[in-house]
Scaffold this active site. Structure first.
Site, PDB file in Angstrom:
ATOM      1  N   LYS A   1     117.997 152.551  92.181  1.00 53.67           N
ATOM      2  CA  LYS A   1     117.908 153.435  93.800  1.00 53.67           C
ATOM      3  C   LYS A   1     116.431 154.424  93.851  1.00 53.67           C
ATOM      4  CE  LYS A   1     122.675 154.109  95.520  1.00 53.67           C
ATOM      5  NZ  LYS A   1     123.892 155.230  95.269  1.00 53.67           N
TER       6      LYS A   1
ATOM      7  N   GLU B   1     108.935 151.459  89.690  1.00 53.83           N
ATOM      8  CA  GLU B   1     109.739 151.836  89.186  1.00 53.83           C
ATOM      9  C   GLU B   1     109.831 153.834  89.547  1.00 53.83           C
ATOM     10  OE1 GLU B   1     112.797 153.000  87.917  1.00 53.83           O
ATOM     11  OE2 GLU B   1     112.672 152.113  86.300  1.00 53.83           O
ATOM     12  N   ASP B   2     110.295 154.664  89.623  1.00 56.72           N
ATOM     13  CA  ASP B   2     110.834 155.845  89.608  1.00 56.72           C
ATOM     14  C   ASP B   2     109.991 156.518  88.233  1.00 56.72           C
ATOM     15  OD1 ASP B   2     113.244 155.036  88.249  1.00 56.72           O
ATOM     16  OD2 ASP B   2     114.045 157.158  89.495  1.00 56.72           O
ATOM     17  N   ILE B   3     110.461 156.780  87.480  1.00 55.36           N
ATOM     18  CA  ILE B   3     109.766 157.276  85.898  1.00 55.36           C
ATOM     19  C   ILE B   3     110.517 156.486  85.053  1.00 55.36           C
ATOM     20  CG2 ILE B   3     112.144 158.505  86.729  1.00 55.36           C
ATOM     21  CD1 ILE B   3     111.261 160.779  84.923  1.00 55.36           C
ATOM     22  N   ILE B   4     110.000 156.415  83.722  1.00 54.83           N
ATOM     23  CA  ILE B   4     109.763 156.160  82.881  1.00 54.83           C
ATOM     24  C   ILE B   4     109.760 156.827  81.644  1.00 54.83           C
ATOM     25  CG2 ILE B   4     108.690 155.130  80.930  1.00 54.83           C
ATOM     26  CD1 ILE B   4     107.387 153.013  83.165  1.00 54.83           C
ATOM     27  N   ASP B   5     111.291 157.289  80.840  1.00 49.52           N
ATOM     28  CA  ASP B   5     111.696 158.106  79.433  1.00 49.52           C
ATOM     29  C   ASP B   5     111.273 157.422  78.787  1.00 49.52           C
ATOM     30  OD1 ASP B   5     112.643 160.590  79.136  1.00 49.52           O
ATOM     31  OD2 ASP B   5     114.590 160.468  79.758  1.00 49.52           O
ATOM     32  N   THR B   6     112.730 156.956  78.262  1.00 51.26           N
ATOM     33  CA  THR B   6     111.964 156.586  77.004  1.00 51.26           C
ATOM     34  C   THR B   6     111.598 155.127  76.845  1.00 51.26           C
ATOM     35  OG1 THR B   6     114.534 155.500  76.495  1.00 51.26           O
ATOM     36  CG2 THR B   6     114.457 157.830  75.671  1.00 51.26           C
ATOM     37  N   GLY B   7     111.396 154.142  77.817  1.00 50.10           N
ATOM     38  CA  GLY B   7     110.955 153.045  78.064  1.00 50.10           C
ATOM     39  C   GLY B   7     111.848 151.864  77.825  1.00 50.10           C
TER      40      GLY B   7
ATOM     41  N   THR C   1     114.544 151.443  79.398  1.00 47.64           N
ATOM     42  CA  THR C   1     114.582 150.458  80.615  1.00 47.64           C
ATOM     43  C   THR C   1     114.186 149.398  81.170  1.00 47.64           C
ATOM     44  OG1 THR C   1     116.240 152.787  81.299  1.00 47.64           O
ATOM     45  CG2 THR C   1     115.948 150.357  83.357  1.00 47.64           C
TER      46      THR C   1
ATOM     47  N   LYS D   1     107.266 160.125  81.864  1.00 47.75           N
ATOM     48  CA  LYS D   1     107.672 161.745  80.981  1.00 47.75           C
ATOM     49  C   LYS D   1     107.128 161.742  79.607  1.00 47.75           C
ATOM     50  CE  LYS D   1     111.485 163.571  82.026  1.00 47.75           C
ATOM     51  NZ  LYS D   1     113.399 163.701  82.244  1.00 47.75           N
TER      52      LYS D   1
ATOM     53  N   PHE E   1     114.221 167.881  83.123  1.00 50.42           N
ATOM     54  CA  PHE E   1     114.763 166.786  83.409  1.00 50.42           C
ATOM     55  C   PHE E   1     114.589 167.166  85.002  1.00 50.42           C
ATOM     56  CE2 PHE E   1     118.101 164.735  86.201  1.00 50.42           C
ATOM     57  CZ  PHE E   1     118.605 163.069  85.343  1.00 50.42           C
TER      58      PHE E   1
ATOM     59  N   ASP F   1     117.060 160.803  90.868  1.00 44.38           N
ATOM     60  CA  ASP F   1     118.385 161.606  91.254  1.00 44.38           C
ATOM     61  C   ASP F   1     118.941 162.575  90.008  1.00 44.38           C
ATOM     62  OD1 ASP F   1     119.738 159.349  90.091  1.00 44.38           O
ATOM     63  OD2 ASP F   1     121.758 159.845  90.286  1.00 44.38           O
TER      64      ASP F   1
ATOM     65  N   ARG G   1     118.128 163.320  96.170  1.00 48.31           N
ATOM     66  CA  ARG G   1     117.691 161.774  96.504  1.00 48.31           C
ATOM     67  C   ARG G   1     116.641 162.297  98.647  1.00 48.31           C
ATOM     68  NH1 ARG G   1     118.324 157.352  93.456  1.00 48.31           N
ATOM     69  NH2 ARG G   1     119.986 157.244  92.429  1.00 48.31           N
TER      70      ARG G   1
HETATM   71  P1  IMP Z   1     114.661 155.001  79.849  1.00 45.82           P
HETATM   72  O1  IMP Z   1     115.243 154.066  79.915  1.00 45.82           O
HETATM   73  O2  IMP Z   1     114.685 156.913  78.860  1.00 45.82           O
HETATM   74  O3  IMP Z   1     112.756 154.876  80.150  1.00 45.82           O
HETATM   75  O4  IMP Z   1     115.387 156.231  81.441  1.00 45.82           O
HETATM   76  C1  IMP Z   1     114.553 155.086  82.516  1.00 45.82           C
HETATM   77  C2  IMP Z   1     115.721 156.220  83.474  1.00 45.82           C
HETATM   78  O5  IMP Z   1     116.187 156.839  83.790  1.00 45.82           O
HETATM   79  C3  IMP Z   1     114.744 156.237  84.826  1.00 45.82           C
HETATM   80  O6  IMP Z   1     114.516 154.780  85.784  1.00 45.82           O
HETATM   81  C4  IMP Z   1     115.697 156.837  86.098  1.00 45.82           C
HETATM   82  O7  IMP Z   1     116.711 156.270  86.485  1.00 45.82           O
HETATM   83  C5  IMP Z   1     116.602 157.622  84.934  1.00 45.82           C
HETATM   84  N1  IMP Z   1     115.401 159.367  84.838  1.00 45.82           N
HETATM   85  C6  IMP Z   1     114.748 158.998  83.579  1.00 45.82           C
HETATM   86  N2  IMP Z   1     114.448 161.072  83.483  1.00 45.82           N
HETATM   87  C7  IMP Z   1     115.168 160.656  84.546  1.00 45.82           C
HETATM   88  C8  IMP Z   1     114.586 162.536  85.416  1.00 45.82           C
HETATM   89  O8  IMP Z   1     113.974 163.729  84.862  1.00 45.82           O
HETATM   90  N3  IMP Z   1     115.021 162.243  86.504  1.00 45.82           N
HETATM   91  C9  IMP Z   1     115.804 161.654  86.938  1.00 45.82           C
HETATM   92  N4  IMP Z   1     116.565 160.729  86.407  1.00 45.82           N
HETATM   93  C10 IMP Z   1     115.471 159.884  85.262  1.00 45.82           C
HETATM   94 MG    MG Z   2     114.748 154.278  87.844  1.00 38.75          MG
END
Ligand code: IMP
Ligand code: MG
Length: 227
Positions: free
Chosen positions: A71, A136-142, A144, A168, A189, A196, A202
């Site tokens: 979402k 996509e909204d956000i990439i953290d570890t990548g 996903t 991130k 975060f 969210d 949201r």
């Molecule tokens: P990844 O697989 O670690 O890159 O995480 C990606 C997904 O984790 C994003 O699409 C978000 O849904 C969620 N996510 C990662 N960091 C945050 C954050 O700081 N706030 C909210 N959601 C996050």
């Molecule tokens: Mg996302």
């Protein structure tokens, strides 16, 4: 799609304190749960305007399928496409854009569960032979995104590009970088602009840093305890 030039992004440094909450309008129900405003709504829009221009110039003449990752990506998706469409409207070489949606889930509280669930996958066979732009909204570890890209490969699209509003800066990064990025942010975060924390925030326009109290208040433990 034309091979992309090196697109830039806005880097928000680790020592940036953010803006005081009192300087902006924040819904009353979130006032006690946020630390600072990291990226105000207006700046998000201004940045998306430029991303839309970069994307419009680089997608070339072939039709595009824009794939929204729900979402969290829904606001970025609609605002980005509105601006790409506007660009198309005034351009002499516009391209048709189709839309599709996919839902992924990997987080509980502020932690990645390590398991990426693909929910509500529709018939993505329509992606075959197409140029796809994942939004996509956000990439953290990548992780996903890497999982999603692997899945998309099985549908044999012609090309796949990724636009993520936020990336991130984290030591846990897999090294994955999207083709288009709005902002690079510290490893905190963040919530708001459809991003969210356990489905909350949201409905907050600015991208903000959640406070420890907010994590507690909207944490899964608090929800489970109240059941
Ligand atoms: P990844 O697989 O670690 O890159 O995480 C990606 C997904 O984790 C994003 O699409 C978000 O849904 C969620 N996510 C990662 N960091 C945050 C954050 O700081 N706030 C909210 N959601 C996050
Ligand atoms: Mg996302």
């Amino acid at each position: 799609m034309v091979e992309m030039s090196k697109n830039t992004f806005i880097v928000i440094p680790d020592d940036f304190k953010g803006f005081n909450l009192d300087s902006f309008c924040v819904p009353k129900h979130y006032e006690d749960s946020l630390e600072t405003v990291l990226i105000p709504y207006g700046i998000i829009h201004d940045r998306i305007e430029r991303l839309a221009r970069d994307i419009s110039l680089e997608i070339g003449q072939e039709p595009l399928v824009a794939l929204c990752v729900l979402k969290g990506g829904y606001k970025f998706f609609t605002d980005l496409l509105d601006k790409v469409n506007l660009y198309n409207q005034y351009s002499s070489d516009s391209v048709p854009i189709a839309v599709d949606f996919i839902r992924l889930k990997s987080y509980e509280d502020d932690k990645s569960t390590g398991v990426v669930q693909v929910i509500g996958i529709q018939d993505l066979c329509t992606l075959k032979g197409k140029n796809v732009l994942v939004v996509e909204d956000i990439i953290d570890t990548g992780r996903t995104m890497m999982k999603l890209l692997k899945l998309l490969e099985t549908y044999q699209p012609k090309t796949v590009k990724v636009a993520s509003l936020v990336v991130k800066r984290t030591e846990h990064s897999s090294g994955y970088r999207p083709d288009y990025c709005g902002f690079e942010v510290p490893a905190k975060f963040i919530v708001g602009y459809a991003i969210d924390y356990n489905e909350h925030f949201r409905d907050l326009n600015h991208i903000c840093v959640i406070s420890d109290y907010g994590k507690q208040k909207f944490g899964s433990a608090a929800v489970k305890n109240s059941l």
